[in-house]
Design a protein around this motif. Sequence first.
Motif, PDB file in Angstrom:
ATOM      1  N   ALA A   1      32.052  28.422  29.878  1.00 40.27           N
ATOM      2  CA  ALA A   1      31.699  29.786  30.239  1.00 40.27           C
ATOM      3  C   ALA A   1      32.507  30.784  29.426  1.00 40.27           C
ATOM      4  O   ALA A   1      33.634  30.528  29.028  1.00 40.27           O
ATOM      5  N   ASN A   2      31.905  31.954  29.173  1.00 38.12           N
ATOM      6  CA  ASN A   2      32.606  33.038  28.500  1.00 38.12           C
ATOM      7  C   ASN A   2      33.324  33.872  29.545  1.00 38.12           C
ATOM      8  O   ASN A   2      32.689  34.423  30.453  1.00 38.12           O
ATOM      9  N   VAL A   3      34.627  33.971  29.430  1.00 35.01           N
ATOM     10  CA  VAL A   3      35.394  34.722  30.408  1.00 35.01           C
ATOM     11  C   VAL A   3      36.316  35.714  29.715  1.00 35.01           C
ATOM     12  O   VAL A   3      36.631  35.592  28.532  1.00 35.01           O
ATOM     13  N   MET A   4      36.725  36.712  30.473  1.00 36.24           N
ATOM     14  CA  MET A   4      37.764  37.647  30.055  1.00 36.24           C
ATOM     15  C   MET A   4      38.952  37.416  30.963  1.00 36.24           C
ATOM     16  O   MET A   4      38.789  37.250  32.174  1.00 36.24           O
ATOM     17  N   SER A   5      40.152  37.387  30.385  1.00 39.39           N
ATOM     18  CA  SER A   5      41.347  37.069  31.160  1.00 39.39           C
ATOM     19  C   SER A   5      42.472  38.055  30.899  1.00 39.39           C
ATOM     20  O   SER A   5      42.728  38.409  29.751  1.00 39.39           O
ATOM     21  N   PHE A   6      43.122  38.484  31.972  1.00 41.81           N
ATOM     22  CA  PHE A   6      44.391  39.187  31.884  1.00 41.81           C
ATOM     23  C   PHE A   6      45.495  38.175  32.161  1.00 41.81           C
ATOM     24  O   PHE A   6      45.344  37.310  33.031  1.00 41.81           O
ATOM     25  N   VAL A   7      46.603  38.281  31.455  1.00 41.59           N
ATOM     26  CA  VAL A   7      47.749  37.403  31.669  1.00 41.59           C
ATOM     27  C   VAL A   7      48.715  38.087  32.622  1.00 41.59           C
ATOM     28  O   VAL A   7      49.110  39.238  32.410  1.00 41.59           O
ATOM     29  N   MET A   8      49.123  37.379  33.674  1.00 49.20           N
ATOM     30  CA  MET A   8      50.093  37.938  34.606  1.00 49.20           C
ATOM     31  C   MET A   8      51.485  37.910  33.981  1.00 49.20           C
ATOM     32  O   MET A   8      51.785  37.058  33.135  1.00 49.20           O
ATOM     33  N   PRO A   9      52.348  38.850  34.354  1.00 46.03           N
ATOM     34  CA  PRO A   9      53.725  38.848  33.850  1.00 46.03           C
ATOM     35  C   PRO A   9      54.414  37.524  34.118  1.00 46.03           C
ATOM     36  O   PRO A   9      54.102  36.819  35.081  1.00 46.03           O
ATOM     37  N   ASP A  10      55.375  37.198  33.281  1.00 51.00           N
ATOM     38  CA  ASP A  10      56.066  35.908  33.352  1.00 51.00           C
ATOM     39  C   ASP A  10      56.818  35.720  34.666  1.00 51.00           C
ATOM     40  O   ASP A  10      57.107  34.597  35.069  1.00 51.00           O
ATOM     41  N   SER A  11      57.123  36.811  35.352  1.00 53.30           N
ATOM     42  CA  SER A  11      57.857  36.722  36.614  1.00 53.30           C
ATOM     43  C   SER A  11      56.975  36.219  37.759  1.00 53.30           C
ATOM     44  O   SER A  11      57.487  35.888  38.832  1.00 53.30           O
ATOM     45  N   PHE A  12      55.658  36.138  37.537  1.00 54.47           N
ATOM     46  CA  PHE A  12      54.743  35.699  38.581  1.00 54.47           C
ATOM     47  C   PHE A  12      54.394  34.222  38.416  1.00 54.47           C
ATOM     48  O   PHE A  12      54.200  33.733  37.300  1.00 54.47           O
ATOM     49  N   THR A  13      54.316  33.540  39.530  1.00 57.32           N
ATOM     50  CA  THR A  13      53.827  32.166  39.562  1.00 57.32           C
ATOM     51  C   THR A  13      52.390  32.184  40.088  1.00 57.32           C
ATOM     52  O   THR A  13      51.892  33.220  40.552  1.00 57.32           O
ATOM     53  N   TYR A  14      51.765  31.022  40.049  1.00 59.21           N
ATOM     54  CA  TYR A  14      50.412  30.927  40.596  1.00 59.21           C
ATOM     55  C   TYR A  14      50.410  31.309  42.079  1.00 59.21           C
ATOM     56  O   TYR A  14      49.529  32.038  42.550  1.00 59.21           O
ATOM     57  N   ASP A  15      51.411  30.860  42.818  1.00 58.38           N
ATOM     58  CA  ASP A  15      51.468  31.109  44.262  1.00 58.38           C
ATOM     59  C   ASP A  15      51.789  32.559  44.605  1.00 58.38           C
ATOM     60  O   ASP A  15      51.376  33.056  45.654  1.00 58.38           O
ATOM     61  N   SER A  16      52.539  33.245  43.745  1.00 57.06           N
ATOM     62  CA  SER A  16      52.928  34.623  44.056  1.00 57.06           C
ATOM     63  C   SER A  16      51.951  35.659  43.499  1.00 57.06           C
ATOM     64  O   SER A  16      52.100  36.850  43.779  1.00 57.06           O
ATOM     65  N   THR A  17      50.966  35.234  42.745  1.00 59.95           N
ATOM     66  CA  THR A  17      49.974  36.162  42.201  1.00 59.95           C
ATOM     67  C   THR A  17      49.025  36.603  43.308  1.00 59.95           C
ATOM     68  O   THR A  17      48.494  35.761  44.047  1.00 59.95           O
ATOM     69  N   PRO A  18      48.800  37.913  43.467  1.00 61.29           N
ATOM     70  CA  PRO A  18      47.918  38.400  44.542  1.00 61.29           C
ATOM     71  C   PRO A  18      46.519  37.779  44.457  1.00 61.29           C
ATOM     72  O   PRO A  18      45.972  37.601  43.361  1.00 61.29           O
ATOM     73  N   ILE A  19      45.938  37.469  45.600  1.00 59.63           N
ATOM     74  CA  ILE A  19      44.605  36.881  45.660  1.00 59.63           C
ATOM     75  C   ILE A  19      43.552  37.974  45.457  1.00 59.63           C
ATOM     76  O   ILE A  19      43.608  39.020  46.114  1.00 59.63           O
ATOM     77  N   PRO A  20      42.587  37.779  44.558  1.00 55.75           N
ATOM     78  CA  PRO A  20      41.542  38.799  44.344  1.00 55.75           C
ATOM     79  C   PRO A  20      40.644  38.943  45.569  1.00 55.75           C
ATOM     80  O   PRO A  20      40.334  37.953  46.244  1.00 55.75           O
ATOM     81  N   ASN A  21      40.217  40.167  45.845  1.00 53.83           N
ATOM     82  CA  ASN A  21      39.234  40.397  46.901  1.00 53.83           C
ATOM     83  C   ASN A  21      37.819  40.068  46.424  1.00 53.83           C
ATOM     84  O   ASN A  21      36.972  39.666  47.217  1.00 53.83           O
ATOM     85  N   ASN A  22      37.570  40.275  45.135  1.00 46.17           N
ATOM     86  CA  ASN A  22      36.253  40.006  44.560  1.00 46.17           C
ATOM     87  C   ASN A  22      36.135  38.514  44.248  1.00 46.17           C
ATOM     88  O   ASN A  22      36.917  37.978  43.472  1.00 46.17           O
ATOM     89  N   PRO A  23      35.137  37.824  44.813  1.00 44.35           N
ATOM     90  CA  PRO A  23      35.000  36.381  44.562  1.00 44.35           C
ATOM     91  C   PRO A  23      34.687  36.038  43.113  1.00 44.35           C
ATOM     92  O   PRO A  23      34.823  34.878  42.714  1.00 44.35           O
ATOM     93  N   LYS A  24      34.282  37.035  42.320  1.00 40.16           N
ATOM     94  CA  LYS A  24      34.005  36.787  40.901  1.00 40.16           C
ATOM     95  C   LYS A  24      35.273  36.792  40.049  1.00 40.16           C
ATOM     96  O   LYS A  24      35.233  36.469  38.868  1.00 40.16           O
ATOM     97  N   VAL A  25      36.392  37.184  40.648  1.00 38.45           N
ATOM     98  CA  VAL A  25      37.680  37.188  39.949  1.00 38.45           C
ATOM     99  C   VAL A  25      38.491  35.986  40.422  1.00 38.45           C
ATOM    100  O   VAL A  25      38.631  35.762  41.618  1.00 38.45           O
ATOM    101  N   LYS A  26      38.994  35.213  39.484  1.00 35.10           N
ATOM    102  CA  LYS A  26      39.691  33.979  39.807  1.00 35.10           C
ATOM    103  C   LYS A  26      41.112  33.987  39.228  1.00 35.10           C
ATOM    104  O   LYS A  26      41.346  34.534  38.145  1.00 35.10           O
ATOM    105  N   VAL A  27      42.019  33.367  39.951  1.00 35.41           N
ATOM    106  CA  VAL A  27      43.381  33.157  39.465  1.00 35.41           C
ATOM    107  C   VAL A  27      43.515  31.686  39.081  1.00 35.41           C
ATOM    108  O   VAL A  27      43.087  30.803  39.808  1.00 35.41           O
ATOM    109  N   SER A  28      44.086  31.429  37.919  1.00 35.68           N
ATOM    110  CA  SER A  28      44.275  30.052  37.473  1.00 35.68           C
ATOM    111  C   SER A  28      45.603  29.948  36.729  1.00 35.68           C
ATOM    112  O   SER A  28      46.205  30.960  36.364  1.00 35.68           O
TER     113      SER A  28
END
Length: 217
Positions: free
Chosen positions: A123-150
Amino acid sequence: MNKLITIFVTTLLAGCSIVGEAGVESAPYKLLKADKDKETETKIEIREYQSMVLVSTSMDDDGRNSAFRRLFNYIAGDNSGQREIAMTAPVYMGNDAASGEGMKISMTAPVFMNSDVASSGGANVMSFVMPDSFTYDSTPIPNNPKVKVSEVKNYKVAAITFSWTLSDSNVKKHTNILLDYLKQNDFTVTGKAYTAAYNGPMTLPMYRKNEVLIPIQ
């Protein structure tokens, strides 16, 4: 300059310099090899992104502009705790999400486009990179189901850096240079090429930093 990049500058990199990168954190990586294309002297690197948390959305349904808006809404507070991800450094670690006042987080460059870093099935996706201080668990959960954290780990790529715009012709030119380099040096390509943008239109085209990245074995 396409409409996406116009939106990109007026928001994410609004404060950028006309002769260099915006003062935002860049996604860290381990440099495995630095080289140059023999004919063009273009900079090429073999990198390993040891850990990277991505916030991504598909561009296949509604195109790049809609994908950008979804990610922009996410960093503007459309996430658990209504946490606002600020457009400029430094990082402000403020109130807990439960207080309702949110917290400010500096965004990280670059913005990945046509990226299979976080996608499945090509799939073609666009991605923002979270700051290095964030882990997968500490990254806020998106409200929009079309936005995913990985999260990606030990992700190896070849990257070619170039200036001017991310026009189709410029991207194609540097993709071909990078593919030829990988073939000549016996690297195995494991995914499709994608682009990374670091600057906005306030930066003069000759000083802009763009990249094409190709996953390798």
